[in-house]
Design an enzyme around this catalytic site. Structure first.
Site, PDB file in Angstrom:
ATOM      1  N   PHE A   1       5.873  -3.339  -9.269  1.00 46.29           N
ATOM      2  CA  PHE A   1       4.487  -3.300  -8.806  1.00 46.29           C
ATOM      3  C   PHE A   1       4.367  -2.214  -7.742  1.00 46.29           C
ATOM      4  CE2 PHE A   1       2.742  -7.818  -9.897  1.00 46.29           C
ATOM      5  CZ  PHE A   1       3.135  -7.644 -11.224  1.00 46.29           C
ATOM      6  N   ASP A   2       3.892  -1.051  -8.162  1.00 48.04           N
ATOM      7  CA  ASP A   2       3.844   0.118  -7.292  1.00 48.04           C
ATOM      8  C   ASP A   2       2.732  -0.009  -6.249  1.00 48.04           C
ATOM      9  OD1 ASP A   2       4.420   3.011  -6.637  1.00 48.04           O
ATOM     10  OD2 ASP A   2       2.333   3.181  -7.302  1.00 48.04           O
ATOM     11  N   ALA A   3       3.078   0.278  -5.000  1.00 50.16           N
ATOM     12  CA  ALA A   3       2.097   0.343  -3.902  1.00 50.16           C
ATOM     13  C   ALA A   3       1.213  -0.895  -3.825  1.00 50.16           C
ATOM     14  CB  ALA A   3       1.229   1.599  -4.048  1.00 50.16           C
ATOM     15  N   VAL A   4       1.768  -2.030  -4.192  1.00 47.63           N
ATOM     16  CA  VAL A   4       0.951  -3.242  -4.332  1.00 47.63           C
ATOM     17  C   VAL A   4       0.445  -3.766  -2.992  1.00 47.63           C
ATOM     18  CG1 VAL A   4       2.869  -4.881  -4.214  1.00 47.63           C
ATOM     19  CG2 VAL A   4       0.848  -5.437  -5.598  1.00 47.63           C
TER      20      VAL A   4
END
Length: 589
Positions: free
Chosen positions: A245-248
């Site tokens: 989960f990128d930059a969540v």
């Protein structure tokens, strides 16, 4: 009939849980949302009405055998061949059983940021290959993929529809007014937060946490959530088992707040986990939250949020130890880290496609130590990326440098022990509690790519080299070449590691007190049969390890795993060469 009843019971429990989660997320947004209907829609999008597993609490979906290689889809290229095919050939030929998982960084059509500005989430970038090539890799290796969930490309169809004011995406993006008080917003960039955009509905100011080509989603709209559930389902169908989960941390925005780590963000992650673990029993969520350590730890939730979190504090602290010759700060941090519960794990890494993040070292390294680290890395050819603090001041955010170059010396300057220092860093990381992630350019000992920085004008390009496979093979077949030496050395360590139950990601760990130039920790297997003492000399001179300091059980036979030699427990001490690591165990496998 019993199986049908079990499925209905599992679905009923899931639906009740989803309704509660949706109510928490949206109760302050829109009181007219029908949470019952929305939960049914999410279940259908994930196709849980067809197959629905009852998740087992605190179940580990990993073991000591799990090693994840981090790579771009085109980190290795060859004329007239699809890069994903070349990548698979490299993995099969040179890594074999040493690495069982691969994280392919965003492999979708994109407009900037080397893939993290996604144009289309549903297709593979044609320059890399297609879904067939992705599935072929997923067939042989556990596949990790990014879910770029905070933002997408300003060139996406969704954003085009936002500009036109019609179609899917016309209401997907977060807007604010320049008149709003945005002073509390925490960001990792120095560009303006709001992007002025002319639309069919007039001038809008679109929220852009990272860049003006990366437009942020508005998760207050349930349609955005539904779209990402569909994307997750697609990725599962294509063989993805691990979701990054990128930059969540920036997902939920709220005026007059920091707009980072908000409660709604955590609840969205918990909801997506609820859906994912019912769809695929061994699917894993890893949250990428490049933030101070105490904040990062919150993404475990109560073992109901992320399965694993990036151990972002490890790279700056470990590199600092090796270039200063003191493990004081690394040891303090390790002693303070809570053991991960079963069902959760740390994701350890010391190099990645990004740089050495400095925010996770805030509060752990003094300002003097941080400044010295930044200056030392700059002397070794590193670039510095900046962020704007809450007070509007610029502050170093990230050091961009290839790890091989970062460890070519100490605070005193470059020396001839860079290779030993580099191997030592990995020996420490491979032994720590957690799942190891190793960057392809660390496996290959790739150096700073200044030409790519010049071409892209992006600091992060320094550690995103693209290898020609034929030239790479020539380098790896030359046993005197440092690329060949690095790969052989790291593979040897990995091949040892994956056989040791005491290196299970959740095996017990205690920090040893051996002074400031010997960094050590003890691991014990879950069944308590195997112990491993990992001790590293992090100095540039020979050091004495007093064997009695380890409190070995003298009735056991002890062995040093890396050399394969038996340990004389009656000896008073053993000598460790500069940057040598020993793994002492009472059980051989």
């Amino acid at each position: 009939m019993a199986e049908l009843n079990n499925k209905e019971s599992t679905l009923s429990l899931l639906k009740n849980k989803l309704v509660q989660q949706l109510n928490f997320i949206y109760k302050e947004v829109d009181s007219e949302i029908d949470f019952d209907t929305l939960s049914d829609q999410l279940i259908q999008l994930m196709r849980l009405d067809e197959v629905c597993h009852a998740p087992v609490a605190h179940e580990n979906h990993w073991s000591e055998k799990d090693i994840i290689m981090i790579t771009y889809g085109d980190s290795v290229i060859q004329a007239d061949k699809k890069p994903l095919v070349v990548l698979q050939n490299f993995i099969d030929e040179y890594l074999g059983d040493s690495v069982n998982s691969v994280h392919i960084l965003p492999f979708f059509p994109y407009s900037s940021d080397d893939g993290f500005s996604v144009i289309d989430y549903s297709s593979v970038n044609e320059s890399l290959g297609g879904w067939d090539e992705i599935q072929a890799i997923a067939k042989d290796r556990r596949l990790m993929s990014d879910l770029v969930i905070n933002h997408c490309s300003s060139r996406s169809a969704w954003f085009d529809n936002f500009v036109k004011g019609e179609g899917i995406g016309h209401d997907f993006f977060y807007t604010a007014s320049p008149e709003d008080d945005l002073s509390q917003v925490v960001r990792p960039r120095t560009s303006d937060l709001l992007r002025e955009t002319e639309t069919a509905r007039g001038t809008k100011h679109v929220w852009c946490t990272f860049s003006h080509d990366q437009v942020d989603f508005d998760f207050r709209n349930p349609e955005v959530l539904k779209s990402f559930v569909s994307i997750i389902r697609l990725y599962l169908d294509m063989g993805v088992k691990i979701f990054r989960f990128d930059a969540v941390a920036f997902l939920w925005k709220k005026l007059n707040s920091t707009s980072i780590n908000l409660p709604e963000t955590h609840e969205v992650i918990r909801l997506l986990r609820s859906l994912l673990e019912h769809a695929e029993k061994d699917a894993v969520i890893i949250t990428e939250t490049n933030i101070p350590n105490t904040q990062n730890l919150t993404y475990f939730g109560n073992a109901n949020e992320a399965h694993a979190i990036y151990n972002f504090s490890l790279p700056p602290l470990l590199i600092n130890s090796l270039v200063t010759g003191s493990c004081l700060y690394l040891k303090r941090w390790l002693m303070s880290m809570p053991p991960s519960q079963n069902g959760t794990a740390y994701f350890n890494f010391i190099a990645s496609h990004d740089g050495i993040g400095l925010r996770p070292a805030e509060g752990l390294l003094s300002d003097y130590e941080l400044t010295t680290l930044v200056e030392t890395m700059a002397e070794f050819g590193g670039k510095i990326s900046w962020r704007t603090t809450e007070s509007g001041e610029p502050k170093p955010y990230e050091i961009n440098i290839a790890l091989y170059d970062a460890l070519q010396g100490t605070t005193k300057g470059k020396d001839k022990l860079g290779l030993q220092r580099f191997i030592c860093a990995h020996a420490i990381m491979f032994g720590l509690e957690g799942i190891p992630g190793v960057y392809i350019h660390s496996l290959l000992g790739t150096k700073n790519d200044y030409e790519k920085v010049e071409n892209t004008q992006q600091n992060r390009s320094i550690n995103r080299h693209r290898w020609d496979y034929d030239l790479l093979k020539d380098s790896l077949e030359d046993e005197t070449n440092h690329h060949s030496i690095v790969l052989a050395s790291l593979k040897e360590l990995l091949d040892i590691r994956i056989k040791q139950p005491a290196f299970h990601p959740n095996a017990t760990q205690f920090t040893l007190h051996l002074g400031l130039q010997l960094f050590g920790f003890w691991r014990q297997s879950l069944d308590r049969k195997q112990s491993i003492f990992s001790v590293s000399n992090i100095s540039g001179h020979e050091m004495e390890l007093v064997i009695q300091d380890l409190n070995l059980i003298m009735t056991d036979s002890w062995f040093e795993l890396i050399s394969g030699e038996a340990l004389n427990v009656d000896a008073e001490m053993m000598m460790l060469a500069p940057y040598q690591t020993v793994w002492l165990t009472n059980v051989l496998y």
